[in-house]
Each structure stands twice: as C-alpha cells, then as structure tokens.
Design an enzyme around this catalytic site. Structure first.
Site, PDB file in Angstrom:
ATOM      1  N   CYS A 157       0.824  -1.207   0.000  1.00 35.92           N
ATOM      2  CA  CYS A 157       0.000   0.000   0.000  1.00 35.92           C
ATOM      3  C   CYS A 157       0.866   1.270   0.000  1.00 35.92           C
ATOM      4  O   CYS A 157       1.494   1.576  -0.996  1.00 35.92           O
ATOM      5  CB  CYS A 157      -0.974  -0.030   1.174  1.00 35.92           C
ATOM      6  SG  CYS A 157      -2.344   1.139   1.012  1.00 35.92           S
ATOM      7  N   GLU A 173      -2.260  -8.901   4.574  1.00 40.97           N
ATOM      8  CA  GLU A 173      -2.260  -9.309   5.983  1.00 40.97           C
ATOM      9  C   GLU A 173      -3.651  -9.415   6.594  1.00 40.97           C
ATOM     10  O   GLU A 173      -3.823 -10.039   7.648  1.00 40.97           O
ATOM     11  CB  GLU A 173      -1.407  -8.336   6.812  1.00 40.97           C
ATOM     12  CG  GLU A 173      -1.959  -6.924   6.966  1.00 40.97           C
ATOM     13  CD  GLU A 173      -1.588  -5.974   5.836  1.00 40.97           C
ATOM     14  OE1 GLU A 173      -1.578  -4.763   6.066  1.00 40.97           O
ATOM     15  OE2 GLU A 173      -1.296  -6.451   4.723  1.00 40.97           O
ATOM     16  N   HIS A 212      -3.879  -5.188   0.784  1.00 38.93           N
ATOM     17  CA  HIS A 212      -3.327  -5.626   2.078  1.00 38.93           C
ATOM     18  C   HIS A 212      -3.419  -7.146   2.216  1.00 38.93           C
ATOM     19  O   HIS A 212      -4.492  -7.687   2.497  1.00 38.93           O
ATOM     20  CB  HIS A 212      -4.087  -4.950   3.226  1.00 38.93           C
ATOM     21  CG  HIS A 212      -3.777  -3.500   3.373  1.00 38.93           C
ATOM     22  ND1 HIS A 212      -2.765  -3.028   4.185  1.00 38.93           N
ATOM     23  CD2 HIS A 212      -4.339  -2.409   2.798  1.00 38.93           C
ATOM     24  CE1 HIS A 212      -2.729  -1.704   4.108  1.00 38.93           C
ATOM     25  NE2 HIS A 212      -3.665  -1.302   3.265  1.00 38.93           N
TER      26      HIS A 212
END
Length: 509
Positions: A79, A169, A167
């Site tokens: 990002c 994660e 993202h």
C-alpha cells in the site's frame, strides 16, 4: 542467529497483523518504525514495508532511506510502501478518482510470478487507500491488476523488489497468507524454524547467559504472561527465581488460594502476600478511574518492594512485557495518547534499583500461550481469559469497597462457571461482569426491592486491540440472568453489553 523478516512501519493500523501472519509461518520478524531502521545484519533475510494513514504527497508523510535497503534484500512494499517506492523512484502517484476501500478482485495477474504463484483467478483482496499509482518508475512492470486499479502489483526489473496496493495481511484478502508465504519462504528462503520449542531453548540459554548466578524477583498475577515468564525463568535459573503473588483484594472469588496452590504444584518458589486491607485503604473515597489505577499501582509498588527486600542480594526484576507493549513504545508517532494507565505497573525498576529482564518481549499474546502449553503449563492458567491488572476495581465504576467487591465476585464466579458448563468459555476471548453504580426497582415475591444492577460482557478478539461483542445464546443469557438475580443477594437486574471496540473499550474503566 534467528532468520528475521524486518517489517518497517509507516504507521499503519495493520502493521501488527503483518507480523502475526509472518509469525504464523514459523518465521521470526520484528517491527521497527521507519525513522529508526536497524542496520541490515546477516540474520535479516527480507524486508516488508507497511501501509500508512498518510498520503505520500503529505508534507508530514513518513520518510525512509530507500538506498540503504533496495537490492540489499528482497523487499515487499504494501500500500503506502508500494506508492512510496514508485514516487521516490520517478513514478507518478495521484489521488484516486474515488477512494479505493474494500473488497476487490485480481482480474489480471501473472500467476507464474514467484510472488503470485498459486493464487487463484479472481482472488479477493482488500484495498484501503486514497492514492493510486498512475505510472511506474523506470524498470517497473505490472504483475497484478483489479477492475479499478491498473497497478495493483508491480516489480522492479533486475531486483527482488515488489509492490502491492492491497493488504495481504488482513482476513478479507482471502489468499493473503499464501502471498506472504510466497515472499517470505519462496523468495526470501526462510527455513521456518521459529517454533515454540525453538523459542524456549533459545530463551533459556539467553537467560542463563544474561543472569548467570544472580537472584531474580518476579511479581506473579495468576495470568498467562507472568506465569509463562516465571516458567521460562524457572527452567533457566531454578530456585534463584523468587516469585511474589500479592492478593490485592480485587481478584476473582477464591483466586488467590487456588492460583497460589497451582504455582506451588508447578515447582515455583512463590510467596503469597495478603495485602487486601492495604489496597482497600488506598482506594477509600476514590471514584475517578485513573486515580483508582494509580492508587492500586502505587500500593502494589510499596507492597512488592517491601516483600522483595526480604530477599537478600536480588539483582534482577522480571516482567511479563509482551511484544505489543514494545511496539507501542516505538510507534511511528511515539506512544499513543493515554486512554488508561498501562496494566504493567511502572516505577518498580527505578525504585528498587534493579536490572530488568523481559523474557516474553518478542512474543504476541497467542504466541505466549503456545510457549506456555509447550512447557506443560495447564489449561487452568493457559486457557484463562485476560484479567486486568487493577482487577475488579475497574469493573466497579465509582468508589470500591470490600462489600462491592464481594458482591461482584459472586456474580463473576457464577457467570464464568456457567460459560464453562455451557461450553462457551473457550469461544469467548474475555468475559466480565460489571457492578453498575445504579440501583433499580424490582419485585421479589410480594416485596418491592431497590437493589444493584450488573452488566455482563463477552467479547471476541485476537489481541485486545479490537473486539466484537459475542452473540451469546438468548437461552444462556436468560438462564444466567435468572440465576444471578435469585442466588446473589443484592442484585435484581442484569443487562448485557453489546458494544464493540472501537468505539467502546473492553473494560468499563
């Protein structure tokens, strides 16, 4: 040396999640703020740049010396990190036509690429950014796109540098862990040796070298962190560890005697101290939450210091600090604003003139539990819900008295026991009963009552940073509410807290 992934934090709310996902791959990682990047030692095998709440165009946007990192190790930029590299290297990053936030799908990507190998077509990813990469720097090549984002992923030719605007994660990126595994294991070559057994072996060896033959004192709380820290130290130095378990009068019903017996059965050298009167005296007349915490902390320091001085030649103070505490103290913007005093009591090392040892400071909470279970610590401790340092004092809004504590202990004991008997306890991250500072009218038999109200709370969470209220079965709530009102004299009304964090906190004070 343990192979390490270096995570450089630009202030993203998701940075700890990156670390957790890497740790789940049995690979050690550390988070460092972008303004305090450590030198690239041989044990660092890869680098991940986090997202950020800033735009790369902001005057106050966090900065990083890319020249010290590029081409030195494989690098994955997420990002803001991806946008930062693109902009710094001559690409173009502009505000998005619309905020790119929420679910998206990889509509075009190179599934033969090492970073995306095995990712399925149309895989769901999570976007959260207000800028977008319009033009890549020289040598940049697009490796993934979505319907709305042309440069969802890129690489820099001739080096192992990759950027993604989604993202991996977060849970909503369905194959995010797989992508991180491609980077950490496939590209960086991690051997995945970071296991509870390896941590125990390394930590015991480290503690023996650090402490040598000195004596260590540790304040036990009955909770997971202090118990695991105690067992690690016990493995390393045996009876040179002196444990002190203080009854502050704010524990759960029968907790002091039950936990003290458990510790002795674990072979720990532990002394129990009944200091209930001292704490009640210190809390007398205090209603403000922060003042209550400070009174409890100050009294604990006094009692603990007094008891520790009965042990001759103590050199070390052990604390159950865990990794989120360390990260918070080194955050990009400095320690966050105080919402409440930290549960770990400060002031002890300075007052006692002792060196500090923190055997758990590299671990997240769930990792602490795994280490404890690997050492054979029983589920009666390892499976316990988190319990605040100030105990029931912060579950009694307003002034704390022995009578209020005794009343809440009965409610809490019944609530927790029923959660266990209904098979719900392990589905809840933390459960609490709160004695509210209000009274309500009720009817029992032919008599009118005017008694206290309790609130029940149950939340699900991973580490307490965010939490959702648990949808306990109506049948359970009806049953436990009826039992509390009928069996605990002084309570005539029960309510259930359906607030999540944020905006509410888990505890009421």
């Amino acid at each position: 040396m343990e192979e390490t992934i270096l995570i450089i934090d630009f202030g993203s709310q998701y940075t700890q999640l990156i670390a957790r996902r890497v740790r789940e791959l049995n690979v050690y990682c550390e988070i460092h703020p972008c303004h305090h990047v450590p030198p690239l030692t041989d044990d660092i095998i890869g680098i991940i740049l986090s997202g950020s709440p800033f735009s790369v165009a902001d005057a106050q946007a966090p900065q990083l010396d890319l020249a010290a990192l590029r081409k030195e190790r494989p690098l994955l930029a997420i990002c803001y990190g991806a946008q930062y590299i693109a902009r710094q290297e001559g690409g173009q990053v502009t505000p998005s036509r619309f905020r790119e936030y929420g679910r998206a799908h990889l509509s075009a990507f190179d599934n033969a690429h090492p970073l995306l190998k095995g990712v399925t077509e149309n895989s769901q990813v999570w976007m959260s950014h207000g800028d977008t990469i319009e033009k890549l720097p020289e040598g940049g090549r697009v490796i993934a796109s979505t319907e709305d984002v042309q440069v969802a992923g890129y690489e820099i030719n001739g080096e192992a540098t990759f950027g993604i605007q989604f993202h991996p994660e977060v849970y909503h990126t369905r194959e995010g862990k797989h992508l991180l595994e491609n980077f950490v294991v496939g590209i960086c070559g991690a051997q995945q040796t970071w296991t509870p057994a390896a941590f125990i072996e390394e930590t015991v060896e480290m503690l023996q070298g650090q402490i040598k033959g000195d004596k260590v004192v540790l304040g036990l709380s009955g909770g997971v962190d202090s118990s695991v820290a105690a067992m690690l130290l016990h493995k390393a130095i045996g009876n040179n560890l002196y444990c002190i378990f203080v009854d502050n009068g704010l524990l759960r019903k029968n907790e002091f005697s039950e936990v003290l017996a458990s510790y002795k059965n674990m072979g720990l050298n532990v002394k129990g101290v009944d200091a209930r009167t001292d704490f009640y005296d210190a809390l007398n007349g205090i209603a403000d939450p922060e003042k209550k915490r400070k009174a409890i902390g100050k009294t604990f320091i006094q009692i603990f210091d007094q008891e520790a001085h009965t042990i001759k030649e103590v050199k070390w103070l052990a604390q159950g600090t865990i990794y989120p505490d360390v990260i918070e103290s080194l955050s990009v913007n400095g320690p966050s604003a105080t919402i409440k005093s930290h549960h770990n009591v400060g002031g002890l090392p300075e007052k006692m003139n002792l060196k500090v040892v923190e055997p758990l400071k590299a671990l997240f909470k769930d990792e602490v539990r795994k280490v404890g279970r690997s050492m054979g610590i029983g589920e009666h401790i390892m499976g316990r819900h988190p319990f605040p340092g100030p105990g029931l004092a912060i579950r009694i809004p307003g002034e704390v008295t022995p009578e209020k504590v005794a009343l809440l202990q009965e409610v809490d004991a019944l609530y927790v026991d029923r959660l266990k008997s209904w098979g719900l306890y392990d589905q809840v991250w933390q459960a609490a009963a709160i004695l509210l500072p209000v009274q309500a009218v009720g009817v029992m038999g032919d008599e009118r009552t005017y008694e206290s109200v309790v609130a029940l709370r149950a939340v699900s969470s991973t580490d307490g940073m965010t939490a959702d209220w648990v949808h306990l079965p109506y049948e359970f709530l009806a049953k436990v509410s009826g039992e509390i009102i009928n069996k605990v004299k002084g309570i005539n009304r029960v309510v259930y807290d359906i607030s999540s964090k944020p905006p509410a906190t888990i505890e009421w004070e």
